[in-house]
Design an enzyme around this catalytic site. Sequence first.
Site, PDB file in Angstrom:
ATOM      1  N   GLY A 130       0.799  -1.283  -0.147  1.00  0.00           N
ATOM      2  CA  GLY A 130      -0.134  -0.052   0.002  1.00  0.00           C
ATOM      3  C   GLY A 130       0.947   1.382  -0.043  1.00  0.00           C
ATOM      4  O   GLY A 130       1.903   1.196   0.577  1.00  0.00           O
ATOM      5  N   GLY A 185      -0.405   4.431   0.153  1.00  0.00           N
ATOM      6  CA  GLY A 185      -1.229   5.744   0.866  1.00  0.00           C
ATOM      7  C   GLY A 185      -0.489   6.648   1.792  1.00  0.00           C
ATOM      8  O   GLY A 185       0.672   6.280   1.768  1.00  0.00           O
ATOM      9  N   ALA A 206      -0.024   6.456   5.060  1.00  0.00           N
ATOM     10  CA  ALA A 206       0.892   5.148   5.686  1.00  0.00           C
ATOM     11  C   ALA A 206       1.867   4.516   5.323  1.00  0.00           C
ATOM     12  O   ALA A 206       2.935   4.447   5.700  1.00  0.00           O
ATOM     13  CB  ALA A 206      -0.171   4.284   6.742  1.00  0.00           C
ATOM     14  N   GLY A 207       1.454   4.009   4.212  1.00  0.00           N
ATOM     15  CA  GLY A 207       2.400   3.307   3.383  1.00  0.00           C
ATOM     16  C   GLY A 207       3.570   3.994   2.632  1.00  0.00           C
ATOM     17  O   GLY A 207       4.796   3.471   2.970  1.00  0.00           O
ATOM     18  N   HIS A 214     -20.363   9.014   6.913  1.00  0.00           N
ATOM     19  CA  HIS A 214     -20.017  10.329   6.949  1.00  0.00           C
ATOM     20  C   HIS A 214     -21.261  11.036   6.663  1.00  0.00           C
ATOM     21  O   HIS A 214     -21.958  10.748   5.766  1.00  0.00           O
ATOM     22  CB  HIS A 214     -18.923  10.691   5.865  1.00  0.00           C
ATOM     23  CG  HIS A 214     -18.155  11.901   5.906  1.00  0.00           C
ATOM     24  ND1 HIS A 214     -18.870  13.296   5.775  1.00  0.00           N
ATOM     25  CD2 HIS A 214     -17.042  12.263   6.408  1.00  0.00           C
ATOM     26  CE1 HIS A 214     -18.337  14.082   5.955  1.00  0.00           C
ATOM     27  NE2 HIS A 214     -17.177  13.607   6.208  1.00  0.00           N
ATOM     28  N   SER A 216     -16.706  17.563   1.877  1.00  0.00           N
ATOM     29  CA  SER A 216     -15.737  17.738   2.882  1.00  0.00           C
ATOM     30  C   SER A 216     -16.409  18.265   4.097  1.00  0.00           C
ATOM     31  O   SER A 216     -17.310  19.094   3.941  1.00  0.00           O
ATOM     32  CB  SER A 216     -14.594  18.546   2.643  1.00  0.00           C
ATOM     33  OG  SER A 216     -14.027  18.942   3.866  1.00  0.00           O
ATOM     34  N   ARG A 256     -19.017  13.118  13.275  1.00  0.00           N
ATOM     35  CA  ARG A 256     -19.832  12.531  12.182  1.00  0.00           C
ATOM     36  C   ARG A 256     -20.963  11.601  12.590  1.00  0.00           C
ATOM     37  O   ARG A 256     -22.117  11.550  11.984  1.00  0.00           O
ATOM     38  CB  ARG A 256     -18.856  11.818  11.407  1.00  0.00           C
ATOM     39  CG  ARG A 256     -18.022  12.902  10.771  1.00  0.00           C
ATOM     40  CD  ARG A 256     -16.784  12.223  10.029  1.00  0.00           C
ATOM     41  NE  ARG A 256     -15.922  13.154   9.352  1.00  0.00           N
ATOM     42  CZ  ARG A 256     -14.833  12.996   8.597  1.00  0.00           C
ATOM     43  NH1 ARG A 256     -14.346  11.665   8.563  1.00  0.00           N
ATOM     44  NH2 ARG A 256     -14.272  13.875   8.065  1.00  0.00           N
ATOM     45  N   ARG A 259     -14.081   8.148  14.224  1.00  0.00           N
ATOM     46  CA  ARG A 259     -13.221   8.894  14.013  1.00  0.00           C
ATOM     47  C   ARG A 259     -13.454  10.532  13.767  1.00  0.00           C
ATOM     48  O   ARG A 259     -14.525  10.735  12.958  1.00  0.00           O
ATOM     49  CB  ARG A 259     -12.437   8.468  12.745  1.00  0.00           C
ATOM     50  CG  ARG A 259     -11.051   9.439  12.226  1.00  0.00           C
ATOM     51  CD  ARG A 259     -10.227   8.762  11.225  1.00  0.00           C
ATOM     52  NE  ARG A 259     -11.111   8.905   9.798  1.00  0.00           N
ATOM     53  CZ  ARG A 259     -11.500   9.829   9.087  1.00  0.00           C
ATOM     54  NH1 ARG A 259     -10.983  11.085   9.592  1.00  0.00           N
ATOM     55  NH2 ARG A 259     -12.147   9.597   8.022  1.00  0.00           N
ATOM     56  N   LEU A 277      -5.807  11.714   8.109  1.00  0.00           N
ATOM     57  CA  LEU A 277      -4.423  12.019   7.509  1.00  0.00           C
ATOM     58  C   LEU A 277      -3.185  11.829   8.466  1.00  0.00           C
ATOM     59  O   LEU A 277      -2.305  11.450   8.561  1.00  0.00           O
ATOM     60  CB  LEU A 277      -4.524  13.102   7.063  1.00  0.00           C
ATOM     61  CG  LEU A 277      -5.806  13.568   5.779  1.00  0.00           C
ATOM     62  CD1 LEU A 277      -5.788  14.437   4.979  1.00  0.00           C
ATOM     63  CD2 LEU A 277      -5.574  12.235   4.626  1.00  0.00           C
TER      64      LEU A 277
END
Lengths: 262, 647
Positions: free
Chosen positions: B41, B43, B45-46, B267, B285, B338, B443, B449
Amino acid sequence: MNFTLKIWRQENAKAKGRFKTYKVENISPDCSFLEMLDILNQQLIEDKIELPVDPIAFDHDCREGICGMCSLYINGRPHGPEQGTTACQLHMRKFKDGDTITVEPWRAKAFPVIKDLMVDRSAFDKIIQEGGYISVTTGGVPDANAIPIPKEDADLAMDAAACIGCGACVAACKNASAMLFVAAKVSQFALLPQGRVEAEKRVQAMVAKMDELGFGSCTNTYACEAECPKNISVENIARLNREYLKAKIKHADRKREAGGFG
Amino acid sequence: MTKLNSKIPEGPLHQKWTHYKANQKLVSPANKRKLEVIVVGTGLAGASAAASFGEMGFNVKVFCIQDSPRRAHSIAAQGGINAAKNYPNDGDSIWRLFYDTIKGGDYRAREANVYRLAEVSSNIIDQCVAQGVPFARDYAGYLDNRSFGGAQVSRTFYARGQTGQQLLLGAYGALSKEIKRGSVQMYTRHEMLDLVLVDGRARGIIARNLVTGAIERFAAHAVVLATGGYGNVYFLSTNAMNSNASAAWKAHKRGAFFGNPAFVQIHPTCIPVHGDYQSKLTLMSESLRNDGRIWVPKKKEDAEAIRAGKLKANDISEDDRDYYLERRYPAFGNLVPRDVASRAAKERCDAGFGVGLTGLAVYLDFADAIRRLGKDVIESRYGNLFQMYEKIVDENPYETPMMIYPAVHYTMGGLWVDYELQSTIPGLFVAGEANFSDHGANRLGASALMQGLADGYFVLPYTIQNYLADQITVPKFRTDLPEFDAAAQEARERLEQLLSVQGKYSVDTLHKRLGKIMWDYVGMARDKAGLKFAIEEIRKLRKEFWENVYVPGTLEGVNDELMKASRLADYLELAELIARDALHRNESCGGHFRVEYQTEDGEALRNDEEFKYVAAWEWIGLDAEPVLHKETLDYEFVEIKTRNYKS
């Protein structure tokens, strides 16, 4: 809405491609272009309208216009008729009922076809690897507010950084030049104090790689800007040219100076 | 129950991470050169982990399914990234970011992890600015902030509505730098098919080359999964089309416990569903809730008239509008978390006040903000989002209010990891959305992010050394070991089996059916009977899938349908676990809302006495009941309360 689709089919990179004609019916005007292709693929798969069953391969992922994966050349224009829009954000309401729509892959020497509408854009990654970054390693950096950056510069850098790396600029250019793509990255960093340190090295390395990978030279026709889904300005190309020239002159000066002492 | 060791370091909360780093084992530069790490991955993190490992001197192999690492779905994150910088001087601190995150997660996250996340949040912003990420700035040239849900401070850094894109391109730049240097080898268009264990440790992966179709083997001393969440189980979600859960699910079947699968974030502000051909949902957003006000008509007859097309939003007078979030939650108003906002929207629509053709939409209105700030300011803040909305819906949100409705967006659940982000399989680390760690049952906006980059830049580079320090004498692995043979053989047979069914239905047809079961019974409101029904239906559908799916083509070359089928086969197993977890958790918390457990005014009713734990599920076999392991959450530093966003 009903459409006749002329779609480029190509088994693999080595095979010879050809157009095939398909019909889709009862398409909602709110359907996106890629969803319309989904519907066609669904028919190919479940209704088995031709054998062997071979759904149309095309690249796509986020379907919200930001990943840069989709890459369709629609009626002779990258991402189709709507300005500033990726193919995934193009909706069928932009076409007329009964239209015949031609769909092709990006066509450029540096972007070979993988299958049907899928192309290999790894050349873009290779250009970035030459210096499309600031060579900072993780940790040991100053506080984020240590260096104020004028808002105008930050905004211009952001305008350039909005590039999604889709390759529409290359597909639009009759020379298949990657100038707008390279210019966007060079500009982003040239405008920021953090990026200035390596600016000369960066622009030279990225341009050299672009040439090496078989992208053509700039035509100055601005087709790239006109077709860019993120409206990246050709002013970035002007900035790239200035940066490139500056770097070359400095490089020549340094060589001369080095020679003088040697 | 003894199997889970969260390895939380001793000491007071604010010293745990410092203490860990001071005492952990390290790997010398000479030894780093001998060690290999696989990262799956690319993204946030990866890519950040892989780049950091490369800089440190490890040999890294990175895999992504797209044609370039820059296209991972982190790219689509819009609104921003939180950090406890307190630049606006409005009362923020590490403690407050920590506290807001714990509270926002409805007291179902691990204190020590969340505190560390808040602690390193500032470093992330510093790092990104140094990389040339063009964050929004004020006229003095300093970084600008805005607010997100669940916070009363402005701690969110942003780059227009493309924050994820800019942060990912920063990490992609760092990764590209390491690829050029030769420390990282990049494998694009590769999809992981299985995890390979040797003597109980993660030692490699099996992957399919998505261009040639070849089934390939890769070995390493440690494996990091940064493969994102499993929202696409629901078919319609804000995830990218290719986002999938297969890597995590395969690791689960090899022994990694799955934590809190029922914690799925729905969301509140997405563009409503408009047709059965729809392939995905688009997020608007959360940052829009800074300036947008959410409302529905006060009178049912007005709502009915709007649905019938006889009235428009702007025809409804101010007095006849119900700004229900401001009414119910005066302290946080439109910026409630959310889960709260989503449920409130569902409540109004279910009660008959919804708008749009389907009645499954509420208004997000910018008229006030445009009057107060001018159209230019709103355009500069949200221009690209407004444009995206107009493209999809064909309405101008500067003139008529946006219509929005909740949609599946993020999964708090994921592979269970300890403080070091190591799963229950030694040598298998999990980062970003793929792990379960930091967000509890809900979350907060702009925290994904933050977590992805915290894990990749500032946590894994430390903790993975603590593991690899014991591996320095282990020679590089060869991929002709019997364990690799067996895993590759199994992977091939499974794909062949999918091809051999030759049934009636496309993968999408069956996936849509799964999505409907999940949305109807394992979505925003869940109850015992519905969940039991869902489990039965999922099992039936799984049977039908293996009897009646049609996958064209062969193992050779590009075959999207084959990969989609392979992913759906995994979703059909994971879906059942999600439902089981939801069924077992007899309480409501965060995104997990069981209608049997609510307060008189319809708020989530937690049961701390019985459920203050992480549910970590162990795979036993396809038709066997998974085994539940509990990690009790001890709140040493925070006082547990009922979440209150009213006062």
